[in-house]
Design an enzyme around this catalytic site. Structure first.
Site, PDB file in Angstrom:
ATOM      1  N   LYS A   1      87.228  59.563  45.354  1.00  0.00           N
ATOM      2  CA  LYS A   1      87.253  58.480  44.374  1.00  0.00           C
ATOM      3  C   LYS A   1      87.435  59.107  42.998  1.00  0.00           C
ATOM      4  O   LYS A   1      86.504  59.626  42.392  1.00  0.00           O
ATOM      5  CB  LYS A   1      85.971  57.655  44.373  1.00  0.00           C
ATOM      6  CG  LYS A   1      86.131  56.351  43.535  1.00  0.00           C
ATOM      7  CD  LYS A   1      84.878  55.931  42.822  1.00  0.00           C
ATOM      8  CE  LYS A   1      84.671  56.566  41.481  1.00  0.00           C
ATOM      9  NZ  LYS A   1      85.658  56.168  40.443  1.00  0.00           N
TER      10      LYS A   1
ATOM     11  N   GLY B   1      88.708  52.848  42.373  1.00  0.00           N
ATOM     12  CA  GLY B   1      87.733  51.845  41.977  1.00  0.00           C
ATOM     13  C   GLY B   1      86.721  52.402  41.004  1.00  0.00           C
ATOM     14  O   GLY B   1      86.830  53.542  40.543  1.00  0.00           O
TER      15      GLY B   1
ATOM     16  N   GLY C   1      81.965  54.239  44.095  1.00  0.00           N
ATOM     17  CA  GLY C   1      81.155  55.442  44.029  1.00  0.00           C
ATOM     18  C   GLY C   1      79.789  55.252  44.666  1.00  0.00           C
ATOM     19  O   GLY C   1      79.322  56.090  45.450  1.00  0.00           O
TER      20      GLY C   1
ATOM     21  N   GLU D   1      78.029  68.655  39.017  1.00  0.00           N
ATOM     22  CA  GLU D   1      78.355  69.343  37.755  1.00  0.00           C
ATOM     23  C   GLU D   1      78.306  68.272  36.683  1.00  0.00           C
ATOM     24  O   GLU D   1      79.131  67.366  36.659  1.00  0.00           O
ATOM     25  CB  GLU D   1      79.732  70.019  37.852  1.00  0.00           C
ATOM     26  CG  GLU D   1      80.018  70.950  36.695  1.00  0.00           C
ATOM     27  CD  GLU D   1      80.742  70.262  35.559  1.00  0.00           C
ATOM     28  OE1 GLU D   1      80.078  70.033  34.513  1.00  0.00           O
ATOM     29  OE2 GLU D   1      81.926  69.948  35.693  1.00  0.00           O
TER      30      GLU D   1
ATOM     31  N   CYS E   1      82.924  69.266  29.228  1.00  0.00           N
ATOM     32  CA  CYS E   1      81.468  69.372  29.397  1.00  0.00           C
ATOM     33  C   CYS E   1      80.954  70.734  28.967  1.00  0.00           C
ATOM     34  O   CYS E   1      79.782  70.864  28.615  1.00  0.00           O
ATOM     35  CB  CYS E   1      81.083  69.061  30.829  1.00  0.00           C
ATOM     36  SG  CYS E   1      82.050  69.959  32.050  1.00  0.00           S
TER      37      CYS E   1
ATOM     38  N   GLU F   1      75.184  65.110  24.038  1.00  0.00           N
ATOM     39  CA  GLU F   1      76.585  65.433  24.299  1.00  0.00           C
ATOM     40  C   GLU F   1      77.458  64.365  23.650  1.00  0.00           C
ATOM     41  O   GLU F   1      77.367  63.187  23.988  1.00  0.00           O
ATOM     42  CB  GLU F   1      76.838  65.496  25.799  1.00  0.00           C
ATOM     43  CG  GLU F   1      78.238  65.965  26.158  1.00  0.00           C
ATOM     44  CD  GLU F   1      78.408  66.160  27.654  1.00  0.00           C
ATOM     45  OE1 GLU F   1      79.146  67.072  28.051  1.00  0.00           O
ATOM     46  OE2 GLU F   1      77.799  65.389  28.436  1.00  0.00           O
TER      47      GLU F   1
END
Length: 475
Positions: A170, A201, A207, A245, A279, A379
């Site tokens: 996905k 989706g 998910g 991650e 990231c 972040e």
């Protein structure tokens, strides 16, 4: 794109069971240029069932057979390379040079590195009279992000295939079209029916269904820490392996002996790369207090050198951020930095001059940032750098480690041994000394709330393998 409104299940492009659609937005102009079908739990059930059926036979193939399949995938990937790069550029607004030289290139490099890894990987070994054997974990759910889409798709799909797993992918609904192209690559390479499945989706529907599905043995997820927590909860009742991650707020320690003209400039450029949407971006620049003013001046010049513009403009170095959601979040955090008293060196609120539309963010540098400020802790995921002064080396290490995240860290010093010594003390999964070249053979993953497990090369392969001990095998 012929297959954008279809899913790939059991070796064929199939119609979705529902009729919901999700537009794909060009972040350079905020206009939809394509759309995808949005799957539901029934589409997930179809894909997982196909993967479960395929696992029985695919798991029994030899490593040599699967490595041969990987070689065919690489050949066809190279044939489709330009199309993949162009598609990623359009989906996320990446400047064409970045899309060609990095976004699409990382997919190729992961395939090449995995082939090298397989040359020496020990699929089984003897330990006394016990045989230690690596076997595929089973059906895996792969959930990938929008910011480096092909990088994350390939560094999950390729090792899962070589390990002998079957899977359902996905991709992010924000940048989903490159996944369609990669699926076409796999189909052309002859991946057996049901081994690889694609369902498009959103995370809340597709998910979540994958993470909770009782016939899924493992979830490999890259994305936010917030989403990672929810995935772990969904997977817990069936005790799946969960590989994550997640977010980061990486420190870049410029030790007081560093060449600041070089170190600050490269630090700014690295922070702003991919419009700050990485990231592991070095978003906290730590400098000795007595060199703070010098660093600020260099950072201002480095930021001014960036050309903000649309992805297809030849001189663009900084494209837009990917979506309205990201743009609004970045603006709020820039405002928070100003409110909390950080010095705005350059950039700030609003779009750059000359842009009335598109998710363009001014390249922004803050100075005099204190470690407790929001912009030093959260972040931001945009082209925003926080320069933080420190007293001495011990204080720098303490500030760097004072974060809920631990994905990456960076150290710059004229003395490599000193940089190594500092690197050993940083609580991060990857430490980069003096801006080294990217290494696809290095483990990638984080400490603390940056996730668990590692990707790339043998670490990526091992993550999709179970370890079996056959005791008495050699008696």
């Amino acid at each position: 794109m012929n297959n954008a409104l279809k899913f790939y299940i059991d070796g064929a492009w199939v119609e979705p069971l529902g009729d919901k659609r999700i537009p794909v937005i060009d972040p350079c102009n905020e206009q939809p240029f394509s759309e995808i079908a949005a799957g539901d739990v029934h589409d997930v059930d179809r894909a997982v069932a196909a993967a479960r059926r395929a696992f029985a036979s695919f798991s029994q193939t030899t490593p040599a057979e699967r490595i041969g399949l990987l070689r065919r995938i690489l050949e066809i990937y190279i044939e489709r390379y330009d199309e993949i790069a162009e598609t990623i550029s359009r989906e996320i607004g990446a400047p064409r040079s970045l899309a060609y030289d990095w976004q699409a290139a990382l997919g190729r490099r992961h395939l090449e590195e995995l082939l090298i890894t397989c040359d020496s990987f020990a699929w089984q070994r003897n330990k006394g009279t016990t045989l230690i054997r690596h076997e595929p974990i089973g059906v895996v759910a792969l959930i990938t992000p929008w910011n480096w889409p092909m990088n994350q798709i390939v560094c999950k799909v390729a090792p899962a295939l070589v390990a002998g797993c079957s899977m359902v992918l996905k991709p992010s609904e924000v940048s989903p079209l490159n996944a369609v192209l990669f699926t076409e690559v796999l189909d052309a390479a002859g991946v057996p029916n049901g081994v690889f499945n694609l369902v498009q989706g959103d995370g809340a529907t597709v998910g979540a269904a994958l993470c909770a599905h009782p016939d899924v043995d493992m979830v490999s997820f890259t994305g936010s820490t917030r989403a990672g927590v929810q995935i772990a909860k969904l997977a817990a009742p069936t005790v799946k392996r969960v590989h994550q991650e997640l977010g980061g707020k990486s420190a870049n320690l410029l030790l007081d002996d560093a060449d600041f003209e070089l170190a600050v400039t490269r630090g700014v450029n690295s922070c702003f790369s991919n419009s700050g949407q990485s990231c592991n971006a070095p978003t906290r620049m730590l400098v000795a207090a007595f060199r703070h003013a010098e660093a600020v001046d260099i950072a201002r010049r480095a930021a001014l050198a960036h050309k903000v513009g649309p992805a297809n403009a030849p001189d663009t170095t900084l494209g837009p951020v990917v979506s309205a959601v990201q743009f609004d979040r970045i603006q709020k955090l820039i405002a928070r930095g100003i409110e909390e008293g950080a010095t705005l060196v350059i950039g700030g609120l609003g779009r750059p001059q000359g842009f009335e539309s598109g998710y363009f963010v001014k390249p922004t540098v803050f100075a005099d940032v204190r470690p407790e400020m929001t912009i030093a802790r959260e972040e931001i995921f945009g082209p925003v750098l926080a320069i933080i002064p420190y007293r001495d080396e011990k204080d720098a290490i303490s500030i760097a480690n004072d974060s809920p995240y631990g994905l990456a860290a960076y150290v710059q010093s004229a003395d490599l041994e000193r940089a190594r010594r500092v690197g050993f003390q940083l609580r991060a999964g990857s430490v980069h000394l003096n801006y080294p070249a990217w290494d696809p053979g290095a483990p990638f993953g984080g400490y603390k709330q940056s996730g668990n497990g590692r990707e790339y090369a043998e670490w990526g392969l091992e993550s999709f393998l179970e370890v079996k001990g056959i005791v008495g095998y050699g008696v």
